[in-house]
Design a protein around this motif. Structure first.
Motif, mmCIF file in Angstrom:
data_model
loop_
_atom_site.group_PDB
_atom_site.id
_atom_site.type_symbol
_atom_site.label_atom_id
_atom_site.label_comp_id
_atom_site.label_asym_id
_atom_site.label_seq_id
_atom_site.Cartn_x
_atom_site.Cartn_y
_atom_site.Cartn_z
ATOM 1 N N ASP A 54 122.155 60.711 40.807
ATOM 2 C CA ASP A 54 123.190 61.649 41.193
ATOM 3 C C ASP A 54 123.626 62.426 39.950
ATOM 4 O O ASP A 54 123.627 61.885 38.843
ATOM 5 N N HIS A 55 124.017 63.682 40.125
ATOM 6 C CA HIS A 55 124.403 64.497 38.966
ATOM 7 C C HIS A 55 125.597 63.880 38.239
ATOM 8 O O HIS A 55 125.705 63.972 37.017
ATOM 9 N N ALA A 56 126.482 63.211 38.954
ATOM 10 C CA ALA A 56 127.640 62.582 38.318
ATOM 11 C C ALA A 56 127.196 61.418 37.427
ATOM 12 O O ALA A 56 127.783 61.183 36.363
ATOM 13 N N THR A 57 126.155 60.705 37.833
ATOM 14 C CA THR A 57 125.636 59.600 37.018
ATOM 15 C C THR A 57 125.106 60.128 35.696
ATOM 16 O O THR A 57 125.373 59.564 34.633
ATOM 17 N N ILE A 58 124.375 61.238 35.761
ATOM 18 C CA ILE A 58 123.832 61.842 34.536
ATOM 19 C C ILE A 58 124.969 62.343 33.656
ATOM 20 O O ILE A 58 124.974 62.128 32.443
ATOM 21 N N ALA A 59 125.977 62.975 34.254
ATOM 22 C CA ALA A 59 127.111 63.497 33.485
ATOM 23 C C ALA A 59 127.892 62.358 32.828
ATOM 24 O O ALA A 59 128.283 62.459 31.663
ATOM 25 N N ARG A 60 128.110 61.261 33.541
ATOM 26 C CA ARG A 60 128.832 60.116 32.969
ATOM 27 C C ARG A 60 128.020 59.484 31.836
ATOM 28 O O ARG A 60 128.568 59.118 30.797
ATOM 29 N N PHE A 61 126.714 59.348 32.028
ATOM 30 C CA PHE A 61 125.841 58.782 30.996
ATOM 31 C C PHE A 61 125.907 59.647 29.738
ATOM 32 O O PHE A 61 126.065 59.139 28.630
ATOM 33 N N ARG A 62 125.798 60.964 29.919
ATOM 34 C CA ARG A 62 125.836 61.881 28.786
ATOM 35 C C ARG A 62 127.175 61.806 28.067
ATOM 36 O O ARG A 62 127.233 61.738 26.836
ATOM 37 N N ALA A 63 128.274 61.758 28.819
ATOM 38 C CA ALA A 63 129.598 61.689 28.208
ATOM 39 C C ALA A 63 129.800 60.354 27.485
ATOM 40 O O ALA A 63 130.350 60.309 26.383
ATOM 41 N N ARG A 64 129.348 59.269 28.095
ATOM 42 C CA ARG A 64 129.532 57.932 27.525
ATOM 43 C C ARG A 64 128.738 57.766 26.236
ATOM 44 O O ARG A 64 129.165 57.093 25.310
ATOM 45 N N HIS A 65 127.565 58.370 26.159
ATOM 46 C CA HIS A 65 126.679 58.170 25.012
ATOM 47 C C HIS A 65 126.500 59.437 24.186
ATOM 48 O O HIS A 65 125.477 59.601 23.520
ATOM 49 N N GLU A 66 127.488 60.308 24.204
ATOM 50 C CA GLU A 66 127.371 61.592 23.515
ATOM 51 C C GLU A 66 127.085 61.423 22.025
ATOM 52 O O GLU A 66 126.226 62.092 21.461
ATOM 53 N N GLY A 67 127.786 60.496 21.374
ATOM 54 C CA GLY A 67 127.576 60.288 19.942
ATOM 55 C C GLY A 67 126.172 59.810 19.626
ATOM 56 O O GLY A 67 125.530 60.292 18.685
ATOM 57 N N VAL A 68 125.678 58.854 20.402
ATOM 58 C CA VAL A 68 124.338 58.307 20.173
ATOM 59 C C VAL A 68 123.281 59.373 20.450
ATOM 60 O O VAL A 68 122.310 59.515 19.692
ATOM 61 N N LEU A 69 123.461 60.148 21.514
ATOM 62 C CA LEU A 69 122.495 61.198 21.835
ATOM 63 C C LEU A 69 122.489 62.282 20.757
ATOM 64 O O LEU A 69 121.427 62.786 20.384
ATOM 65 N N ALA A 70 123.681 62.621 20.231
ATOM 66 C CA ALA A 70 123.758 63.620 19.158
ATOM 67 C C ALA A 70 123.059 63.105 17.908
ATOM 68 O O ALA A 70 122.321 63.848 17.239
ATOM 69 N N GLU A 71 123.262 61.834 17.593
ATOM 70 C CA GLU A 71 122.608 61.235 16.428
ATOM 71 C C GLU A 71 121.091 61.210 16.613
ATOM 72 O O GLU A 71 120.335 61.524 15.688
ATOM 73 N N LEU A 72 120.637 60.857 17.821
ATOM 74 C CA LEU A 72 119.203 60.837 18.112
ATOM 75 C C LEU A 72 118.611 62.235 17.970
ATOM 76 O O LEU A 72 117.567 62.421 17.337
ATOM 77 N N PHE A 73 119.279 63.232 18.549
ATOM 78 C CA PHE A 73 118.789 64.609 18.450
ATOM 79 C C PHE A 73 118.721 65.047 16.994
ATOM 80 O O PHE A 73 117.725 65.630 16.555
ATOM 81 N N SER A 74 119.771 64.748 16.229
ATOM 82 C CA SER A 74 119.788 65.132 14.809
ATOM 83 C C SER A 74 118.660 64.455 14.040
ATOM 84 O O SER A 74 118.016 65.085 13.200
ATOM 85 N N SER A 75 118.418 63.172 14.338
ATOM 86 C CA SER A 75 117.346 62.447 13.641
ATOM 87 C C SER A 75 115.979 63.047 13.955
ATOM 88 O O SER A 75 115.153 63.226 13.061
ATOM 89 N N VAL A 76 115.740 63.351 15.226
ATOM 90 C CA VAL A 76 114.454 63.935 15.619
ATOM 91 C C VAL A 76 114.288 65.319 14.994
ATOM 92 O O VAL A 76 113.225 65.655 14.471
ATOM 93 N N LEU A 77 115.353 66.115 15.015
ATOM 94 C CA LEU A 77 115.292 67.449 14.412
ATOM 95 C C LEU A 77 115.035 67.348 12.915
ATOM 96 O O LEU A 77 114.207 68.082 12.369
#
Length: 167
Positions: free
Chosen positions: A16-39
């Motif tokens: 569900d789109h809400a599940t994806i939005a909650r996951f993204r909000a909950r793990h925003e810091g980790v996802l940002a760190e992952l993106f920065s590391s890959v970049l």
């Protein structure tokens, strides 16, 4: 959901789109760190050039003249003419090359593998140095990584059942 690999891994279930939005909000810091590391890994390996890109979504009220409006054919002709001019200018600059070719040492899969491995080792050394410096400064060990838990399904959890009418 056209990607067959995704469909197999997700067992034909779509979150569900809400599940994806909650996951993204909950793990925003980790996802940002992952993106920065890959970049950063790609930058170290020479696969990308990291530059500042800014996008402004400001909406501005416009008062366009009806005499300046174009129909689709006129607009298409102008766009095609502009694209043709841009293509000719780019061809003059780069000849047969596209202009976005990889550096020579990255044009083979082996060259990319070696460059990425070296960039990864360099990043790990920097991370270790930064981590030990931070630990010494703070006087404590680094915090453990974040554990991400996923449910079996991506659907919203069921709410309470329907209300019963009093008889």
């Amino acid at each position: 959901m056209e990607d067959v690999a995704y469909r197999v891994m997700a067992a034909q279930q779509t979150p569900d789109h809400a599940t994806i939005a909650r996951f993204r909000a909950r793990h925003e810091g980790v996802l940002a760190e992952l993106f920065s590391s890959v970049l950063e890994l790609c930058r170290q390996a020479g696969l990308v050039k990291v530059e500042v890109i800014a996008i402004d979504g400001t909406k501005v009220h416009a008062n366009a003249s009806h005499h300046c409006n174009l129909d689709y054919e006129q607009l298409a002709r102008e766009l095609l003419k502009e694209v043709e001019e841009l293509d000719a200018a780019e061809d003059e600059l780069s000849g047969d090359a596209r202009g976005d070719e990889l550096p020579e040492h990255l044009q083979t899969s082996e060259g990319r593998r070696v460059a990425l491995a070296e960039a990864k080792r360099k990043l790990e050394r920097e991370r270790e140095q930064n981590g030990s410096a931070q630990s010494e400064a703070a006087g404590e060990a680094k915090a453990p990584g974040v554990k991400i838990e996923l449910g079996l399904r991506g659907d919203r959890p069921p709410g309470p059942g329907p209300r019963r009418m009093a008889a």
